[in-house]
Design a protein around this motif. Structure first.
Motif, PDB file in Angstrom:
ATOM      1  N   PHE A   1     -19.642  28.382 109.420  1.00  0.00           N
ATOM      2  CA  PHE A   1     -19.987  28.841 110.909  1.00  0.00           C
ATOM      3  C   PHE A   1     -21.337  28.027 111.175  1.00  0.00           C
ATOM      4  CE2 PHE A   1     -21.394  30.897 114.754  1.00  0.00           C
ATOM      5  CZ  PHE A   1     -20.166  31.025 115.330  1.00  0.00           C
TER       6      PHE A   1
ATOM      7  N   HIS B   1     -23.334  28.269 107.906  1.00  0.00           N
ATOM      8  CA  HIS B   1     -23.657  29.672 107.564  1.00  0.00           C
ATOM      9  C   HIS B   1     -22.193  30.460 106.948  1.00  0.00           C
ATOM     10  CE1 HIS B   1     -27.564  29.930 109.210  1.00  0.00           C
ATOM     11  NE2 HIS B   1     -27.180  29.488 110.364  1.00  0.00           N
ATOM     12  N   GLY B   2     -22.115  31.629 107.185  1.00  0.00           N
ATOM     13  CA  GLY B   2     -20.589  32.141 106.973  1.00  0.00           C
ATOM     14  C   GLY B   2     -20.729  33.295 106.018  1.00  0.00           C
ATOM     15  N   PRO B   3     -21.545  33.512 105.154  1.00  0.00           N
ATOM     16  CA  PRO B   3     -22.653  32.752 104.792  1.00  0.00           C
ATOM     17  C   PRO B   3     -21.510  31.359 103.886  1.00  0.00           C
ATOM     18  CG  PRO B   3     -22.827  34.474 103.615  1.00  0.00           C
ATOM     19  CD  PRO B   3     -21.914  34.889 104.747  1.00  0.00           C
TER      20      PRO B   3
ATOM     21  N   ARG C   1     -30.410  43.062 115.652  1.00  0.00           N
ATOM     22  CA  ARG C   1     -29.293  41.664 115.372  1.00  0.00           C
ATOM     23  C   ARG C   1     -28.011  42.092 115.865  1.00  0.00           C
ATOM     24  NH1 ARG C   1     -29.953  39.686 109.329  1.00  0.00           N
ATOM     25  NH2 ARG C   1     -31.972  40.491 109.536  1.00  0.00           N
TER      26      ARG C   1
ATOM     27  N   ASN D   1     -24.717  27.281 113.969  1.00  0.00           N
ATOM     28  CA  ASN D   1     -25.345  27.946 115.033  1.00  0.00           C
ATOM     29  C   ASN D   1     -26.812  27.499 114.907  1.00  0.00           C
ATOM     30  OD1 ASN D   1     -26.600  29.362 117.053  1.00  0.00           O
ATOM     31  ND2 ASN D   1     -25.910  31.517 116.466  1.00  0.00           N
TER      32      ASN D   1
ATOM     33  N   ALA E   1      -9.786  30.678 106.969  1.00  0.00           N
ATOM     34  CA  ALA E   1     -10.656  30.240 107.898  1.00  0.00           C
ATOM     35  C   ALA E   1     -10.101  28.927 108.382  1.00  0.00           C
ATOM     36  CB  ALA E   1     -11.951  30.011 107.458  1.00  0.00           C
TER      37      ALA E   1
ATOM     38  N   ASP F   1     -12.217  37.907 104.810  1.00  0.00           N
ATOM     39  CA  ASP F   1     -13.833  37.840 104.897  1.00  0.00           C
ATOM     40  C   ASP F   1     -14.400  39.263 104.365  1.00  0.00           C
ATOM     41  OD1 ASP F   1     -13.102  35.444 106.726  1.00  0.00           O
ATOM     42  OD2 ASP F   1     -15.081  35.181 106.319  1.00  0.00           O
TER      43      ASP F   1
ATOM     44  N   ASP G   1     -18.845  34.917 114.934  1.00  0.00           N
ATOM     45  CA  ASP G   1     -19.488  34.634 113.452  1.00  0.00           C
ATOM     46  C   ASP G   1     -19.584  35.878 112.596  1.00  0.00           C
ATOM     47  OD1 ASP G   1     -20.977  33.702 111.224  1.00  0.00           O
ATOM     48  OD2 ASP G   1     -23.027  33.523 112.591  1.00  0.00           O
ATOM     49  N   VAL G   2     -18.805  35.956 111.471  1.00  0.00           N
ATOM     50  CA  VAL G   2     -18.710  37.155 110.665  1.00  0.00           C
ATOM     51  C   VAL G   2     -19.740  37.209 109.940  1.00  0.00           C
ATOM     52  CG1 VAL G   2     -16.361  37.511 111.257  1.00  0.00           C
ATOM     53  CG2 VAL G   2     -16.797  36.463 109.503  1.00  0.00           C
ATOM     54  N   SER G   3     -20.625  36.222 109.429  1.00  0.00           N
ATOM     55  CA  SER G   3     -21.764  36.422 108.628  1.00  0.00           C
ATOM     56  C   SER G   3     -22.370  37.699 108.380  1.00  0.00           C
ATOM     57  CB  SER G   3     -22.708  35.224 109.083  1.00  0.00           C
ATOM     58  OG  SER G   3     -22.476  34.026 109.083  1.00  0.00           O
TER      59      SER G   3
ATOM     60  N   THR H   1     -31.596  35.594 108.496  1.00  0.00           N
ATOM     61  CA  THR H   1     -31.017  36.071 109.725  1.00  0.00           C
ATOM     62  C   THR H   1     -29.693  36.074 109.742  1.00  0.00           C
ATOM     63  OG1 THR H   1     -33.156  35.543 110.943  1.00  0.00           O
ATOM     64  CG2 THR H   1     -31.324  35.542 112.420  1.00  0.00           C
ATOM     65  N   TYR H   2     -29.036  35.138 109.156  1.00  0.00           N
ATOM     66  CA  TYR H   2     -27.515  34.967 109.202  1.00  0.00           C
ATOM     67  C   TYR H   2     -26.617  35.179 107.996  1.00  0.00           C
ATOM     68  CZ  TYR H   2     -28.810  32.367 113.316  1.00  0.00           C
ATOM     69  OH  TYR H   2     -29.497  32.044 114.403  1.00  0.00           O
TER      70      TYR H   2
ATOM     71  N   ARG I   1     -10.031  38.813 110.142  1.00  0.00           N
ATOM     72  CA  ARG I   1     -11.158  38.249 109.248  1.00  0.00           C
ATOM     73  C   ARG I   1     -10.990  39.277 108.028  1.00  0.00           C
ATOM     74  NH1 ARG I   1     -13.498  33.312 111.312  1.00  0.00           N
ATOM     75  NH2 ARG I   1     -14.030  33.123 109.002  1.00  0.00           N
TER      76      ARG I   1
ATOM     77  N   ASP J   1     -17.322  27.449 114.637  1.00  0.00           N
ATOM     78  CA  ASP J   1     -16.409  27.093 113.301  1.00  0.00           C
ATOM     79  C   ASP J   1     -16.735  25.778 112.895  1.00  0.00           C
ATOM     80  OD1 ASP J   1     -15.793  29.763 112.293  1.00  0.00           O
ATOM     81  OD2 ASP J   1     -14.385  29.752 114.322  1.00  0.00           O
TER      82      ASP J   1
ATOM     83  N   TRP K   1     -22.375  40.457 105.456  1.00  0.00           N
ATOM     84  CA  TRP K   1     -23.005  40.219 104.119  1.00  0.00           C
ATOM     85  C   TRP K   1     -24.436  40.960 104.364  1.00  0.00           C
ATOM     86  CZ3 TRP K   1     -20.910  38.579  99.596  1.00  0.00           C
ATOM     87  CH2 TRP K   1     -19.345  37.972  99.689  1.00  0.00           C
ATOM     88  N   ASP K   2     -24.763  41.360 105.592  1.00  0.00           N
ATOM     89  CA  ASP K   2     -25.944  42.371 105.616  1.00  0.00           C
ATOM     90  C   ASP K   2     -25.723  43.646 105.730  1.00  0.00           C
ATOM     91  OD1 ASP K   2     -27.853  40.147 105.762  1.00  0.00           O
ATOM     92  OD2 ASP K   2     -27.474  39.731 107.928  1.00  0.00           O
TER      93      ASP K   2
ATOM     94  N   ILE L   1     -22.752  25.665 118.267  1.00  0.00           N
ATOM     95  CA  ILE L   1     -22.293  26.875 117.808  1.00  0.00           C
ATOM     96  C   ILE L   1     -20.679  27.017 117.624  1.00  0.00           C
ATOM     97  CG2 ILE L   1     -21.629  29.321 118.361  1.00  0.00           C
ATOM     98  CD1 ILE L   1     -24.345  29.218 120.192  1.00  0.00           C
TER      99      ILE L   1
ATOM    100  N   ARG M   1     -26.830  25.037 122.392  1.00  0.00           N
ATOM    101  CA  ARG M   1     -26.946  25.051 120.964  1.00  0.00           C
ATOM    102  C   ARG M   1     -25.330  24.628 120.470  1.00  0.00           C
ATOM    103  NH1 ARG M   1     -30.850  28.256 118.884  1.00  0.00           N
ATOM    104  NH2 ARG M   1     -29.707  28.939 116.817  1.00  0.00           N
TER     105      ARG M   1
ATOM    106  N   LEU N   1     -25.098  36.926 116.936  1.00  0.00           N
ATOM    107  CA  LEU N   1     -26.380  35.710 117.065  1.00  0.00           C
ATOM    108  C   LEU N   1     -25.715  34.557 117.845  1.00  0.00           C
ATOM    109  CD1 LEU N   1     -27.648  36.517 113.421  1.00  0.00           C
ATOM    110  CD2 LEU N   1     -29.104  36.787 115.510  1.00  0.00           C
ATOM    111  N   ASP N   2     -24.263  34.651 117.862  1.00  0.00           N
ATOM    112  CA  ASP N   2     -23.761  33.221 118.410  1.00  0.00           C
ATOM    113  C   ASP N   2     -23.849  33.386 120.031  1.00  0.00           C
ATOM    114  OD1 ASP N   2     -21.828  35.211 117.474  1.00  0.00           O
ATOM    115  OD2 ASP N   2     -20.356  34.082 118.456  1.00  0.00           O
TER     116      ASP N   2
END
Lengths: 267, 438
Positions: free
Chosen positions: A174, A219-221, B150, A176, A262, B381, B353-355, A29-30, B378, A149, B358-359, A147, A145, B153-154
């Protein structure tokens, strides 16, 4: 500023690494795929042959045992239910590999699954694999939650050449997560929280380390911006496979630029 | 009477905010009206809806709300009717109330006819989380649901969490409402199951689509029994011809699946166009009028909008989550584009969140013949993401410098394709046009 993509090394590929990606279609998911991409490329750029095994529900145990390094990410609740069922099936061989110090990175949901249990917001308890001495509880809907950095200082020396990274030790990411994780006596945290929440937002610790397995909420990943951590995992895996393996340095200036920008943003 | 005060007060705020260029006129008036009377929207709309004079259209979905809203209004205009619409980005309940305040007639206030709306339609693009409350407050005539991917998500949480909330809200709708649903999206299609509302489906006929899901598909499980779905055709992400071998749930046949003319390139815009055209069909507006409206259609800001800058053409493709990014890349490639400027920010409207970058399937969609410049908060990134996709990239944190660099490196017949996420789109548009829009 130019970022040249590194050239493949055309060495004879004497060395090889097999990465086992646990539940790639369910636990992604992330942006967790980024961790796999980074490990693969960092092998290829060094002339190490790298292969990824996609371990989807029902995967064969013999495939799992061929893996030198394991990764598992996080997912939505529905997906996690399916994964949890399948994990029960492979509990024994997976525990054995972790006990034998096969390196692994377990992010978010994957991290929680290795613990004893996960208590959902409604009080329902999902049993974990119990390999890590920890448990996770979701305190319920009235608790936010965690959430944002996050920066952590790993509690061990990261990197295959510790002297080279001493001032660049910290790991950025990051987080979450709704669940709060509490570590038992038989497990160490991955790091101290410098900024952010960490395992439970209270005790100041993040993640867990058991033998060569790492659990984290980052994450971030996590690996692209923390190439020192990526290389540490590769080092552990290759060192176990080929005694005294030494990783060649790569040009990580862009990785550090992303890491430091970051860091600047958070602090 | 209390609502009259709210409207007068709100209008004063809108006037002041416009005059002083404060840029808060699209949410504050509504915020105040709702804190005075939480049922402000319901109260105002009730009398109008009973008389059938005003029809309310709600548009929801992760991607395509603004473009679909604009397609719908172009059809309404072509049909000679009037409408009221929330301001771009003001997608929460206070944005809806603000739109009502803005549209309310001043003259009717004098006649103690509070909040008379003289328009034929009220169109509201709803935020994903705000949708249940919006439905409850408006009891709409139409709800158009485009898709669920999605995104941030945050902020929004996971796709299934939103789907569950929507499901509950849709159960409360009565048969006055017409749902216009994307049948190709399993979760969206499933919203038709437990509701008394009338249902119409749009979807795509067989295209040259693939029969394999790619990375990043979100809803690949049966919304009813959670078994993995079978796809005989995939248009993009998880949109396609799906069925469940376990409980036999399958994609309902669409009521509309083809149009003779699409106003914008890209598969995602086919869906947006079909949704708007199906609304027209339900309103008994002729397909001739729809075609005419689509022929004169100009895109919404940032959505394939073309702007001339320093003697070159640049085109903006808002790309704010993995699916919209992948679709933008594919569409630019189909258009023969070669030059990209990718801009990534991580501010509040973008998600922190900039994850998700990668998708994005850079490796599968692009080849080495593209020139890519990267900018934004970013940018490192994004630069790193492209390094690992093994693309040659120029990284420039300063947006204006990045834009000038990218534009200088193309010839006059080429187009620079800019893929920004939300806040960076507003920023780059300001540089391109020299003025602020929001």
């Amino acid at each position: 500023m130019k970022n040249k993509s590194s050239k493949y090394t055309l060495d004879v590929k004497r060395y090889s690494l097999t990465i086992g990606w646990l539940y790639p279609e369910l636990m992604n998911t992330y942006g967790d795929r980024g961790n796999i991409t980074v490990l693969m490329k960092r092998c290829q750029w060094r002339g190490i042959k790298a292969e990824v095994k996609h371990l989807n529900p029902g995967f064969s145990i013999s495939e799992l045992k061929k893996c030198d390094l394991l990764l598992m990410g996080g997912a939505q609740d529905k997906q996690q239910e399916i994964v949890n069922k399948d994990l029960k099936r492979v509990k024994a061989p997976l525990s054995e590999m972790i006990e034998k110090a096969t390196p692994g990175l377990y992010v978010c949901g994957g991290f929680q699954f290795l613990g004893k249990y996960y208590k959902e917001a409604d009080g329902n308890i999902i049993e974990g694999l119990g390999i890590f001495d920890l448990y996770t509880e979701n305190p319920g809907k009235n608790h936010p939650r965690l959430i944002g950095d996050i920066v952590i200082n790993p509690m061990f020396e990261l990197g295959h050449k510790p002297e080279a990274i001493s001032q660049k030790q910290v790991v950025v990411g990051f987080e979450n997560h709704g669940g709060r994780t509490h570590l038992g006596k038989n497990i160490k945290p991955l790091g101290k929280v410098l900024k952010g929440f960490g395992n439970n937002g209270k005790d100041g610790f993040e993640g867990a380390v058991y033998k060569n397995s790492f659990g984290t909420y980052l994450h971030g990943p996590i690996l692209p911006k923390n190439s020192h951590f990526a290389d540490y995992l590769l080092h552990l895996a290759l060192d176990q496979k080929y005694k005294d393996f030494e990783l060649k340095d790569l040009d990580d200036s862009l990785e550090w630029q992303a890491h430091d920008s970051a860091l600047d943003k958070i602090s | 009477m209390i609502n009259v005060i709210s409207i007068i007060l709100g209008k004063a705020i809108i006037f002041l905010s416009n005059t002083l260029n404060l840029g808060s006129g699209s949410t504050w008036p509504g915020h105040i009206a709702l804190s005075i009377n939480p049922n402000f929207i319901k109260d105002i709309l009730r009398s109008h809806m009973e008389s059938g004079k005003l029809k309310v259209i709600i548009i929801a979905g992760t991607n395509g709300k603004t473009t679909t809203g604009r397609l719908v209004t172009s059809i309404i205009r072509e049909n000679g009717k009037t409408y009221l619409q929330n301001k771009a980005g003001a997608n929460l309940i206070n944005g809806l109330a603000s739109a009502i305040i803005k549209g309310a007639s001043i003259f009717s206030l004098a006649r103690r006819d509070p909040g008379r709306l003289n328009q034929d339609y009220l169109i509201f693009e709803s935020d994903e989380n705000a949708l249940p409350e919006v439905l409850q407050q408006t009891n709409p005539d139409y709800v158009i649901v485009l898709n669920l991917f999605r995104d941030q998500l945050d902020r929004y949480g996971e796709v299934n969490t939103i789907a569950k909330k929507w499901q509950k809200a849709f159960e409360k709708l009565d048969n006055k409402t017409v749902l216009i649903l994307n049948t190709d999206d399993p979760q969206v299609s499933f919203l038709s199951k437990k509701t008394n509302a009338k249902v119409l489906f749009f979807g795509l006929d067989k295209t040259n689509g693939e029969n394999k899901l790619k990375h990043g598909a979100d809803s690949i499980y049966c919304p009813k029994c959670f078994h993995m779905l079978d796809f005989t055709e995939v248009h993009f992400s998880h949109l396609g011809s799906w069925s469940c071998t376990n409980c036999n749930l399958k994609r309902p046949k669409p009521d509309l699946s083809n149009l003779s003319y699409y106003p914008l390139p890209g598969t995602y815009n086919k869906y947006n166009s079909l949704a708007a055209a199906l609304f027209a069909k339900a309103e008994k507006i002729s397909s001739k009028k729809v075609k005419k409206a689509f022929k004169s259609f100009t895109p919404a800001f940032g959505r394939q909008e073309k702007i001339k800058y320093k003697g070159r053409y640049v085109q903006l493709f808002l790309s704010k989550n993995p699916t919209s990014f992948n679709e933008s890349l594919s569409t630019v490639k189909e258009l023969g584009g070669k030059n990209f400027l990718l801009v990534l920010n991580d501010r509040i409207p973008d998600g922190l969140d900039v994850s998700w970058i990668w998708d994005i399937n850079f490796e599968e969609i692009l080849d080495k013949n593209f020139n890519i410049t990267v900018a934004g908060d970013r940018c490192y990134d994004m630069g790193l993401r492209l390094k690992y996709a093994e693309f040659f990239t120029h990284i420039e944190p300063d947006l204006r410098k990045a834009l000038d660099h990218a534009v200088e490196n193309i010839s006059s017949e080429q187009v620079l394709y800019i893929l920004p996420n939300y806040s960076s789109m507003l920023e780059i548009r300001k540089i391109l046009t020299g003025r602020k829009i929001l």
